[in-house]
Design a protein around this motif. Structure first.
Motif, PDB file in Angstrom:
ATOM      1  N   TYR A 198     -34.356  58.569  49.440  1.00  0.00           N
ATOM      2  CA  TYR A 198     -33.879  58.181  48.108  1.00  0.00           C
ATOM      3  C   TYR A 198     -34.419  59.196  47.120  1.00  0.00           C
ATOM      4  O   TYR A 198     -35.614  59.267  46.884  1.00  0.00           O
ATOM      5  CB  TYR A 198     -34.392  56.798  47.705  1.00  0.00           C
ATOM      6  N   LYS A 199     -33.536  59.967  46.526  1.00  0.00           N
ATOM      7  CA  LYS A 199     -33.977  60.989  45.568  1.00  0.00           C
ATOM      8  C   LYS A 199     -33.968  60.444  44.137  1.00  0.00           C
ATOM      9  O   LYS A 199     -33.475  59.354  43.894  1.00  0.00           O
ATOM     10  CB  LYS A 199     -33.080  62.213  45.689  1.00  0.00           C
ATOM     11  N   ALA A 200     -34.518  61.237  43.239  1.00  0.00           N
ATOM     12  CA  ALA A 200     -34.591  60.823  41.838  1.00  0.00           C
ATOM     13  C   ALA A 200     -33.209  60.443  41.321  1.00  0.00           C
ATOM     14  O   ALA A 200     -32.235  61.167  41.546  1.00  0.00           O
ATOM     15  CB  ALA A 200     -35.175  61.950  40.989  1.00  0.00           C
ATOM     16  N   ASP A 201     -33.152  59.296  40.648  1.00  0.00           N
ATOM     17  CA  ASP A 201     -31.929  58.749  40.065  1.00  0.00           C
ATOM     18  C   ASP A 201     -30.907  58.274  41.090  1.00  0.00           C
ATOM     19  O   ASP A 201     -29.799  57.865  40.713  1.00  0.00           O
ATOM     20  CB  ASP A 201     -31.284  59.749  39.092  1.00  0.00           C
ATOM     21  N   ASP A 202     -31.253  58.323  42.375  1.00  0.00           N
ATOM     22  CA  ASP A 202     -30.390  57.705  43.386  1.00  0.00           C
ATOM     23  C   ASP A 202     -30.387  56.197  43.215  1.00  0.00           C
ATOM     24  O   ASP A 202     -31.390  55.609  42.835  1.00  0.00           O
ATOM     25  CB  ASP A 202     -30.909  57.996  44.804  1.00  0.00           C
ATOM     26  N   GLN A 203     -29.251  55.584  43.539  1.00  0.00           N
ATOM     27  CA  GLN A 203     -29.212  54.131  43.585  1.00  0.00           C
ATOM     28  C   GLN A 203     -29.714  53.663  44.946  1.00  0.00           C
ATOM     29  O   GLN A 203     -29.307  54.202  45.979  1.00  0.00           O
ATOM     30  CB  GLN A 203     -27.773  53.649  43.353  1.00  0.00           C
ATOM     31  N   ILE A 204     -30.609  52.694  44.961  1.00  0.00           N
ATOM     32  CA  ILE A 204     -31.057  52.152  46.243  1.00  0.00           C
ATOM     33  C   ILE A 204     -30.100  51.039  46.660  1.00  0.00           C
ATOM     34  O   ILE A 204     -29.241  50.635  45.869  1.00  0.00           O
ATOM     35  CB  ILE A 204     -32.511  51.626  46.164  1.00  0.00           C
ATOM     36  N   PRO A 205     -30.203  50.544  47.905  1.00  0.00           N
ATOM     37  CA  PRO A 205     -29.292  49.467  48.334  1.00  0.00           C
ATOM     38  C   PRO A 205     -29.387  48.264  47.403  1.00  0.00           C
ATOM     39  O   PRO A 205     -30.454  47.982  46.856  1.00  0.00           O
ATOM     40  CB  PRO A 205     -29.808  49.114  49.735  1.00  0.00           C
ATOM     41  N   SER A 206     -28.285  47.568  47.245  1.00  0.00           N
ATOM     42  CA  SER A 206     -28.273  46.407  46.346  1.00  0.00           C
ATOM     43  C   SER A 206     -29.122  45.285  46.945  1.00  0.00           C
ATOM     44  O   SER A 206     -29.468  45.301  48.119  1.00  0.00           O
ATOM     45  CB  SER A 206     -26.847  45.918  46.139  1.00  0.00           C
ATOM     46  N   GLU A 207     -29.444  44.324  46.105  1.00  0.00           N
ATOM     47  CA  GLU A 207     -30.247  43.191  46.567  1.00  0.00           C
ATOM     48  C   GLU A 207     -29.589  42.511  47.762  1.00  0.00           C
ATOM     49  O   GLU A 207     -30.265  42.181  48.741  1.00  0.00           O
ATOM     50  CB  GLU A 207     -30.430  42.200  45.414  1.00  0.00           C
ATOM     51  N   ASN A 208     -28.279  42.327  47.696  1.00  0.00           N
ATOM     52  CA  ASN A 208     -27.599  41.643  48.798  1.00  0.00           C
ATOM     53  C   ASN A 208     -27.625  42.456  50.088  1.00  0.00           C
ATOM     54  O   ASN A 208     -27.740  41.890  51.176  1.00  0.00           O
ATOM     55  CB  ASN A 208     -26.146  41.319  48.404  1.00  0.00           C
ATOM     56  N   GLN A 209     -27.532  43.784  49.950  1.00  0.00           N
ATOM     57  CA  GLN A 209     -27.621  44.617  51.152  1.00  0.00           C
ATOM     58  C   GLN A 209     -28.996  44.494  51.793  1.00  0.00           C
ATOM     59  O   GLN A 209     -29.123  44.425  53.022  1.00  0.00           O
ATOM     60  CB  GLN A 209     -27.318  46.079  50.802  1.00  0.00           C
ATOM     61  N   LEU A 210     -30.030  44.474  50.961  1.00  0.00           N
ATOM     62  CA  LEU A 210     -31.391  44.339  51.492  1.00  0.00           C
ATOM     63  C   LEU A 210     -31.615  42.940  52.092  1.00  0.00           C
ATOM     64  O   LEU A 210     -32.328  42.790  53.082  1.00  0.00           O
ATOM     65  CB  LEU A 210     -32.424  44.633  50.394  1.00  0.00           C
ATOM     66  N   VAL A 211     -30.991  41.931  51.492  1.00  0.00           N
ATOM     67  CA  VAL A 211     -31.054  40.571  52.057  1.00  0.00           C
ATOM     68  C   VAL A 211     -30.541  40.586  53.494  1.00  0.00           C
ATOM     69  O   VAL A 211     -31.174  40.048  54.403  1.00  0.00           O
ATOM     70  CB  VAL A 211     -30.219  39.588  51.206  1.00  0.00           C
ATOM     71  N   LYS A 212     -29.402  41.254  53.693  1.00  0.00           N
ATOM     72  CA  LYS A 212     -28.817  41.306  55.037  1.00  0.00           C
ATOM     73  C   LYS A 212     -29.685  42.124  55.979  1.00  0.00           C
ATOM     74  O   LYS A 212     -29.969  41.723  57.107  1.00  0.00           O
ATOM     75  CB  LYS A 212     -27.404  41.896  54.970  1.00  0.00           C
ATOM     76  N   LYS A 213     -30.139  43.304  55.492  1.00  0.00           N
ATOM     77  CA  LYS A 213     -30.910  44.204  56.333  1.00  0.00           C
ATOM     78  C   LYS A 213     -32.199  43.544  56.834  1.00  0.00           C
ATOM     79  O   LYS A 213     -32.554  43.645  57.999  1.00  0.00           O
ATOM     80  CB  LYS A 213     -31.247  45.485  55.563  1.00  0.00           C
TER      81      LYS A 213
END
Lengths: 238, 238
Positions: free
Chosen positions: B19-34
DNA sequence: GAGTGGTCTAGACCACAAT
DNA sequence: TTGTGGTCTAGACCACTCG
């Protein structure tokens, strides 16, 4: 927002002296009943007031009002370290070296120290205590090339004394101030609540020729201490 | 703890440059699933990393990695105010006076100013901007008895210039440094995330005879700025 | 309209303190 | 044993952004 109503309720009771210093406030379950909300909502309000330095929690016991007057004053001398005026008032200072290791620099720190990645440094973690309570966590990186024969004993008392005795003179210092919520490891070392931010200083010390003598991070425990600096004269405009 | 696993997952991706500067990280729902956890657990991990100054959120869009290099450097001059070296690099400073009122002191502030409760003061709220972005919120209490005929215009540019022109000389200054999570009102003024702590300075300025010339609180926005101080020579021991 | 984060519910089990 | 705070679940509705 319901959690703001709960924050306001607690805060007005603190401001009006209904909850006094070190008083226990109502338990989470009592607030749940009073405001007819879920426990998560009550917890959010309390977490915010902990992070705002009005409340503290003791696990298994309860939540209490912070006693600001009881905080020990630490005088910062040009923000370099403790000037132990505090010892005069009966407080006993001490230092523990948590880690003293030769390490290779990672990219992030190497950049700050204007060194190459994988260059060797001494990595030092120290904790300063007053009456056995942790006041500051200090993490220092010292370039191996400058301090080859350093031992743990050399930095058990004063790091700057050691640097001076090595024949180096700190000509200038670059400091960055910030406020962060520290990671759990630091919370545990400083014995602070999990929502309590810390006052952080990062500094780089230079010789007159621009050589970097150290890179240091300082984390100040605000639970039981307040950090005061007294400046005299020569003040400039804003 | 599950939320610490999630923190570590995100942090290692930041540290390894995934994850680089200003990158969007996975959404909350994606992390919920992961991670196969509830959303509250994911949110706790993210909140911690926001408070630790690694992530920022944009409502309705997503969560992003902080770009520390893009932060504007503010040079603090003896921590008194801006020395607008920044303007040289093309940044445009400005000041807004949010509030300018005559007020009676409450007990808490009266104690700090060594005045009586209900004594009159001028209460001033100012925001300093750089390129239209809020940098500092300043709240100042000025004793009415010293500045009877002050107007809003007097403090639109430099407060210390005004004090000096009134014939007062600041002989010493007592500063207290802390880190807090500010109340919602301050978060909104500084346009910062709700879990982001601020760097706070409280100061009292004295005349040589001990008179108090001002009591001031400063809240520094860390979202887009870093606060640097350069010290030269005359450094003392730690 | 689909996806995001913000708030909130009504439960649950746990470790820890005090009695 | 009882009460406290710490963690966690599996939903829900909302305001916001963007295509």
């Amino acid at each position: 927002m319901k959690y703001i109503d709960i924050e306001n309720f607690i805060m007005s009771n603190i401001k009006n002296g209904i909850y006094k210093a070190d008083d226990q406030i109502p338990s989470e379950n009592q607030l749940v009943k009073k405001f007819e909300v879920s426990r998560m909502t009550v917890r959010k309000a309390i977490e915010n007031l902990v992070a705002r330095n009005y409340l503290y929690k003791i696990n298994g016991k309860g939540t209490y009002v912070i006693n600001k007057d009881e905080k020990t004053t630490i005088f910062l001398d040009e923000m370099i370290g403790f000037k132990n005026r505090t010892t005069k008032s009966g407080h006993v200072p001490s230092t523990t070296v948590l880690k003293f290791q030769k390490k290779k620099l990672n990219f992030l720190i190497a950049e700050k120290m204007r060194l190459e990645k994988n260059e060797e440094v001494f990595y030092v973690e120290r904790v300063r205590y007053l009456d056995g309570e942790p006041v500051v966590l200090e993490i220092t990186y010292l370039p191996y090339s400058l301090y080859e024969n350093i031992t743990e004993n050399d930095i058990k008392t004063s790091k700057y004394e050691y640097i001076k005795n090595k024949g180096f003179e700190i000509y200038s210092m670059e400091k960055e101030y910030s406020a962060i919520l520290p990671e759990k490891k630091i919370q545990d070392i400083l014995k602070i609540d999990s929502n309590m931010p810390v006052f952080k200083t990062e500094l780089i010390s230079f010789e007159k020729n621009g050589n970097i003598l150290e890179y240091t991070k300082l984390y100040y425990n605000q639970n039981k201490y307040k950090f005061i600096q007294v400046l005299k004269n020569n003040l400039k405009n804003s």
